[in-house]
Design a protein around this motif. Structure first.
Motif, short mmCIF file in Angstrom:
data_model
loop_
_atom_site.label_atom_id
_atom_site.label_comp_id
_atom_site.label_asym_id
_atom_site.label_seq_id
_atom_site.Cartn_x
_atom_site.Cartn_y
_atom_site.Cartn_z
N TRP A 150 0.83 -1.20 0.00
CA TRP A 150 0.00 0.00 0.00
C TRP A 150 0.87 1.25 0.00
CZ3 TRP A 150 -0.31 4.32 2.96
CH2 TRP A 150 -1.43 5.15 2.76
N LEU A 151 1.93 1.24 0.79
CA LEU A 151 2.81 2.40 0.88
C LEU A 151 3.50 2.68 -0.45
CD1 LEU A 151 3.85 4.54 2.85
CD2 LEU A 151 5.72 2.99 3.44
N GLY A 152 3.92 1.62 -1.15
CA GLY A 152 4.54 1.82 -2.46
C GLY A 152 3.58 2.44 -3.47
N GLU A 153 2.34 1.97 -3.49
CA GLU A 153 1.35 2.53 -4.39
C GLU A 153 1.00 3.97 -4.00
OE1 GLU A 153 -1.45 2.80 -7.50
OE2 GLU A 153 0.25 1.46 -7.11
N HIS A 154 0.98 4.23 -2.71
CA HIS A 154 0.69 5.59 -2.23
C HIS A 154 1.77 6.57 -2.70
CE1 HIS A 154 -0.63 8.81 0.43
NE2 HIS A 154 0.61 8.90 0.89
N VAL A 179 -6.75 13.17 -6.94
CA VAL A 179 -7.11 13.33 -5.52
C VAL A 179 -8.11 12.24 -5.13
CG1 VAL A 179 -8.27 14.83 -3.86
CG2 VAL A 179 -6.59 15.79 -5.45
N ASP A 180 -9.08 11.98 -5.99
CA ASP A 180 -10.05 10.91 -5.72
C ASP A 180 -9.34 9.56 -5.54
OD1 ASP A 180 -12.30 12.44 -5.68
OD2 ASP A 180 -12.88 12.06 -7.76
N ALA A 181 -8.36 9.31 -6.40
CA ALA A 181 -7.62 8.04 -6.31
C ALA A 181 -6.85 7.95 -5.00
CB ALA A 181 -6.67 7.91 -7.50
N ALA A 182 -6.28 9.08 -4.57
CA ALA A 182 -5.52 9.09 -3.32
C ALA A 182 -6.42 8.87 -2.12
CB ALA A 182 -4.76 10.42 -3.18
N TYR A 186 -6.57 5.70 0.59
CA TYR A 186 -6.63 5.74 2.05
C TYR A 186 -7.74 4.83 2.57
CZ TYR A 186 -3.22 9.41 3.09
OH TYR A 186 -2.06 10.13 3.27
N GLY A 187 -8.82 4.73 1.82
CA GLY A 187 -9.88 3.79 2.18
C GLY A 187 -9.39 2.35 2.15
N ASP A 188 -8.52 2.04 1.17
CA ASP A 188 -7.93 0.70 1.13
C ASP A 188 -7.09 0.43 2.38
OD1 ASP A 188 -9.11 0.39 -1.34
OD2 ASP A 188 -7.30 0.92 -2.47
N ALA A 315 -11.15 5.01 15.29
CA ALA A 315 -10.08 5.98 15.06
C ALA A 315 -9.68 6.00 13.58
CB ALA A 315 -8.88 5.65 15.94
N ASP A 316 -9.60 4.81 12.96
CA ASP A 316 -9.27 4.75 11.54
C ASP A 316 -10.38 5.37 10.69
OD1 ASP A 316 -6.75 3.60 11.67
OD2 ASP A 316 -7.54 1.56 11.74
N LEU A 317 -11.65 5.13 11.08
CA LEU A 317 -12.75 5.76 10.36
C LEU A 317 -12.72 7.28 10.49
CD1 LEU A 317 -15.77 3.38 11.12
CD2 LEU A 317 -14.70 3.81 8.89
N LEU A 318 -12.34 7.77 11.67
CA LEU A 318 -12.23 9.22 11.87
C LEU A 318 -11.16 9.81 10.96
CD1 LEU A 318 -12.94 11.81 13.41
CD2 LEU A 318 -11.28 11.11 15.17
N ARG A 319 -10.04 9.13 10.83
CA ARG A 319 -8.96 9.61 9.95
C ARG A 319 -9.42 9.66 8.50
NH1 ARG A 319 -5.47 7.28 14.12
NH2 ARG A 319 -6.09 5.16 13.57
N LEU A 320 -10.12 8.60 8.05
CA LEU A 320 -10.60 8.58 6.67
C LEU A 320 -11.68 9.64 6.46
CD1 LEU A 320 -10.66 7.23 3.89
CD2 LEU A 320 -12.31 5.57 4.80
#
Length: 362
Positions: A150-154, A179-182, A186-188, A315-320
Motif C-alpha cells: 500500500w505504501l509503495g502505491e501511495h 485526488v479521488d484516487a488518493a 486511504y480507504g484501502d 479511530a481509523d474511520l475518523l482519519r478517513l
C-alpha cells in the motif's frame, strides 16, 4: 730580461688620448707614467666611486664634472619598470591565492560528496535493519506485506500528483481524479488495518509496523486527525483559502478534537478496567476451585480487548472521514497540495527514524 713593475716607479701603459668631446684619438703608443700620475689616477677613480654611491657622477682633472643624470625619459622608464614589477608580483600573488581557494573548494566538495554517500549508505542500512527487526519478532507478516504494498502505491500516486501540479499541465479534472484516487487509496488502508486488527489487534495498536518516530506520535494505530489538519494549516497561505473555507476547516478540526478526546477517554477507562480485571485476586489462584469466577473475569478482559479493537476501528474511520471532509472543503488543486503536505510530513518522520537508527553508537 723581465721588467719589475713592483719596484720600478714607472710602468708601461697603452696611450689613449681623448679630445674634448670624449672621442678616443688614434694614439696607440707606449708611454711611461710616473708615481704622481698614478696617485692622480687613483684619486680620480675613488672620486668616481664615491660620486656613484651618492647618486652623482664626477670626473676630476681637465675633463670637468658631470652632475647626476636627471633625464625625465630615463626616470619615467625606471618608474614604469618598477610599476610593472609590482603589478606582476601582485598578479602572481592573486593567482596563488586563487589556486589555493580553488583547491580548498574542490576539497570541500569532495568531502561533502563523501559525507552524503556515507549518509545515504547509513540510511539504506537503517531501513534494512528496521525492516528486518519488524519481521523478526513473529508479528503479523501478512499485514506488514500488505501495508508495504500500500505504501509503495501511495508514493506512486503522490509522485503523479506532485508532477501534475509542478508541470502546470494538469487541469482541475485531472487533479480531481488523482485526488479521488488518493482518498480512495486511504480507504484501502482502512480495510487492510481492519483485517489486520482482526488477526492481531495488538500489533496494529502498538504501531510496530511503523518507524520509531512515527510510533512516537501515534494515537490508536495511526496519526491524530487534528494533528494532520495542523499540518495542512501550515500550508494555508500557499493554499489561498477563502474565509468560508477557513471556517469549515476550523469547525472540522474542532469536531476531530472532540471525537479524539471521547475515544481517548474511552480507551483510558477500558485500560483501567482491564487492569482491575486482570489484577483480581481470584485470577491468582485458578486452581482453588473457583473456576467459574476465573472464567468470568477472563471473559470481561476479552470483552475489554474487543472494545479496544472497536475503538481502533473508529479511530481509523475518523482519519478517513477527515480526509474526505477536507476534500469537500478544498478545490482539487488545494486538496492535492494538502495531501502532499501530509505525505511530506510522514516522509520526514521516516527519515528522522532512519537517521536515529544510523547514529554513531557510543
Amino acid at each position: 730580461m723581465m721588467h719589475n713593475f713592483n719596484s720600478d716607479p714607472f710602468y708601461l701603459t697603452r696611450s689613449h688620448e681623448f679630445d674634448w668631446n670624449g672621442n678616443e684619438s688614434a694614439g696607440n703608443g707606449i708611454q711611461h707614467v710616473d708615481s704622481a700620475d698614478i696617485t692622480s689616477l687613483f684619486s680620480m677613480h675613488n672620486g668616481i666611486k664615491a660620486s656613484n654611491a651618492s647618486g652623482s657622477l664626477q670626473f676630476g682633472g681637465s675633463l670637468g664634472q658631470f652632475e647626476k643624470w636627471d633625464d625625465p625619459i630615463v626616470a619615467d622608464h625606471t618608474s614604469n619598470h618598477n610599476e610593472k614589477l609590482v603589478k606582476l608580483a601582485q598578479n602572481r600573488e592573486a593567482a596563488r591565492k586563487s589556486r589555493m581557494r580553488k583547491k580548498a573548494y574542490v576539497k570541500e566538495l569532495e568531502m561533502s560528496q563523501k559525507r552524503l554517500l556515507q549518509l545515504d549508505q547509513a540510511l539504506e542500512k537503517a531501513r534494512h535493519q528496521a525492516a528486518k527487526q519488524r519481521h523478526s519478532i513473529g508479528r503479523d507478516d501478512a499485514f506488514d506485506r500488505a501495508h508495504a504494498r500500500w505504501l509503495g502505491e501511495h508514493e506512486r500516486l503522490m509522485d503523479e500528483l506532485r508532477s501534475s501540479l509542478l508541470s502546470g499541465e494538469g487541469d482541475d479534472t485531472t487533479v480531481h481524479l488523482l485526488v479521488d484516487a488518493a482518498i480512495s487509496h486511504y480507504g484501502d488502508l482502512h480495510g487492510i488495518k481492519s483485517k489486520g486488527a482482526g488477526s492481531d489487534m495488538f500489533h496494529i495498536l502498538s504501531g510496530t509496523w511503523t518507524t520509531p518516530a512515527e510510533r512516537l506520535l501515534m494515537w490508536l494505530g495511526g496519526f491524530r486527525s487534528s494533528d494532520l489538519l495542523k499540518v495542512v494549516e501550515k500550508q494555508m497561505q500557499n493554499l489561498s483559502l477563502s474565509e468560508e473555507q477557513l471556517v469549515c476547516i476550523f469547525n472540522l478540526q474542532k469536531s476531530c478534537q472532540q471525537a479524539e478526546d471521547a475515544l481517548s477517554q474511552g480507551m483510558e477507562a477500558l485500560q483501567h478496567s482491564l487492569t482491575l480485571t486482570l489484577s483480581s485476586s481470584s485470577l491468582a489462584r485458578p486452581s482453588s476451585g473457583d473456576v467459574v469466577d476465573y472464567a468470568s473475569h477472563m471473559a470481561t478482559a476479552m470483552s475489554n480487548v474487543h472494545t479496544i479493537q472497536s475503538f481502533l476501528n473508529q479511530a481509523d474511520l475518523l482519519r478517513l472521514h477527515t480526509l474526505q471532509q477536507l476534500q469537500r472543503i478544498l478545490s482539487p488543486c488545494q486538496a492535492a497540495r494538502a495531501l502532499l503536505a501530509i505525505n511530506d510530513y510522514k516522509a520526514r518522520l521516516r527519515a528522522l527514524s532512519s537517521l536515529w537508527l544510523a547514529r554513531p553508537k557510543e
